[in-house]
Each structure stands twice: as C-alpha cells, then as structure tokens.
Write a protein that holds these residues in place. Structure first.
Motif, PDB file in Angstrom:
ATOM      1  N   GLU A  24      40.237   8.809 -54.087  1.00 39.39           N
ATOM      2  CA  GLU A  24      39.426   8.143 -53.073  1.00 39.39           C
ATOM      3  C   GLU A  24      38.169   8.944 -52.813  1.00 39.39           C
ATOM      4  OE1 GLU A  24      42.675   9.467 -49.912  1.00 39.39           O
ATOM      5  OE2 GLU A  24      41.088   8.298 -48.974  1.00 39.39           O
ATOM      6  N   GLN A  26      35.469  11.169 -51.128  1.00 41.82           N
ATOM      7  CA  GLN A  26      35.695  12.273 -50.198  1.00 41.82           C
ATOM      8  C   GLN A  26      34.553  13.277 -50.208  1.00 41.82           C
ATOM      9  OE1 GLN A  26      38.857  15.043 -52.199  1.00 41.82           O
ATOM     10  NE2 GLN A  26      39.338  12.936 -52.728  1.00 41.82           N
ATOM     11  N   SER A  28      33.751  17.106 -50.232  1.00 41.23           N
ATOM     12  CA  SER A  28      34.513  18.264 -50.694  1.00 41.23           C
ATOM     13  C   SER A  28      33.672  19.526 -50.676  1.00 41.23           C
ATOM     14  CB  SER A  28      35.012  18.038 -52.116  1.00 41.23           C
ATOM     15  OG  SER A  28      35.901  16.956 -52.149  1.00 41.23           O
ATOM     16  N   ASN A  46      29.797  15.373 -52.543  1.00 41.35           N
ATOM     17  CA  ASN A  46      30.364  14.087 -52.157  1.00 41.35           C
ATOM     18  C   ASN A  46      30.961  13.486 -53.417  1.00 41.35           C
ATOM     19  OD1 ASN A  46      29.475  14.191 -49.446  1.00 41.35           O
ATOM     20  ND2 ASN A  46      27.429  13.641 -50.122  1.00 41.35           N
ATOM     21  N   SER A  72      39.030  19.228 -49.537  1.00 44.20           N
ATOM     22  CA  SER A  72      38.364  17.996 -49.124  1.00 44.20           C
ATOM     23  C   SER A  72      38.835  17.540 -47.754  1.00 44.20           C
ATOM     24  CB  SER A  72      38.630  16.900 -50.142  1.00 44.20           C
ATOM     25  OG  SER A  72      39.968  16.479 -50.046  1.00 44.20           O
ATOM     26  N   ASN A  73      38.134  16.529 -47.246  1.00 41.64           N
ATOM     27  CA  ASN A  73      38.486  15.961 -45.941  1.00 41.64           C
ATOM     28  C   ASN A  73      39.784  15.163 -45.996  1.00 41.64           C
ATOM     29  OD1 ASN A  73      37.322  13.976 -47.529  1.00 41.64           O
ATOM     30  ND2 ASN A  73      36.142  13.065 -45.881  1.00 41.64           N
ATOM     31  N   THR A  74      40.347  14.962 -47.178  1.00 35.03           N
ATOM     32  CA  THR A  74      41.615  14.251 -47.291  1.00 35.03           C
ATOM     33  C   THR A  74      42.790  15.225 -47.400  1.00 35.03           C
ATOM     34  OG1 THR A  74      41.434  14.119 -49.701  1.00 35.03           O
ATOM     35  CG2 THR A  74      40.540  12.270 -48.428  1.00 35.03           C
TER      36      THR A  74
END
Length: 85
Positions: A24, A26, A28, A46, A72-74
């Motif tokens: 997906e 994200q 990073s 990105n 990453s933001n995930t």
C-alpha cells in the motif's frame, strides 16, 4: 502479497539501487547503518503501491558492510544488507 527490499548491485561501488515492493502507498524513512549499527544517512520517500526503484550515491562511504532499514507509517519494517567495495 508482502513487502520486499532488494539492493543491487551487491557488492556496490558508487551507486546503490533499491527496489522496494509495498502492498500500500506509504510515507517511509530509509535508514543506512554501518556494521556497528551507527546511522550513516537517511532518506524520506513516498512509496507507491507496488514496486518502487531508487538510486543513491554511496561513493563517499568506506568499504565494508552496511544495512538498510525501511520504516513506514504502516508500521512495516523491512531490512537488507549490502557490501560496499
């Protein structure tokens, strides 16, 4: 489907290519560490869903072992090592 990181060429001399596959989109942070765990550099990227390819100049690094960690933001964390000639 899973996240993956491939570094090439390995060993590298001047340019390190990173192929990063993510499931997906994200934001990073790619962090470069030396063999002792000391942070050398970091890059904000990105990442788009699918395969992303980046090239970074590593000519100023000393010869030796290094590793890359992507955070990453995930909350996915992937890593891979390489050798610099």
């Amino acid at each position: 489907e899973s996240s993956a990181l491939v570094l090439f060429p390995n060993p590298a001399t001047d340019i390190l290519n990173m192929r990063i596959k993510v499931v997906e989109k994200q934001n990073s942070t790619i962090v470069l560490y030396d063999a002792t765990g000391r942070e050398i550099r970091n890059w904000k990227k990105n990442l788009s869903r699918g395969t992303n390819v980046f090239s970074e100049n590593i000519s100023s690094l000393s010869a030796g072992s290094y590793y890359i960690v992507i955070r990453s933001n995930t909350a996915v964390k992937i890593s891979c090592s390489f050798f610099k000639n």
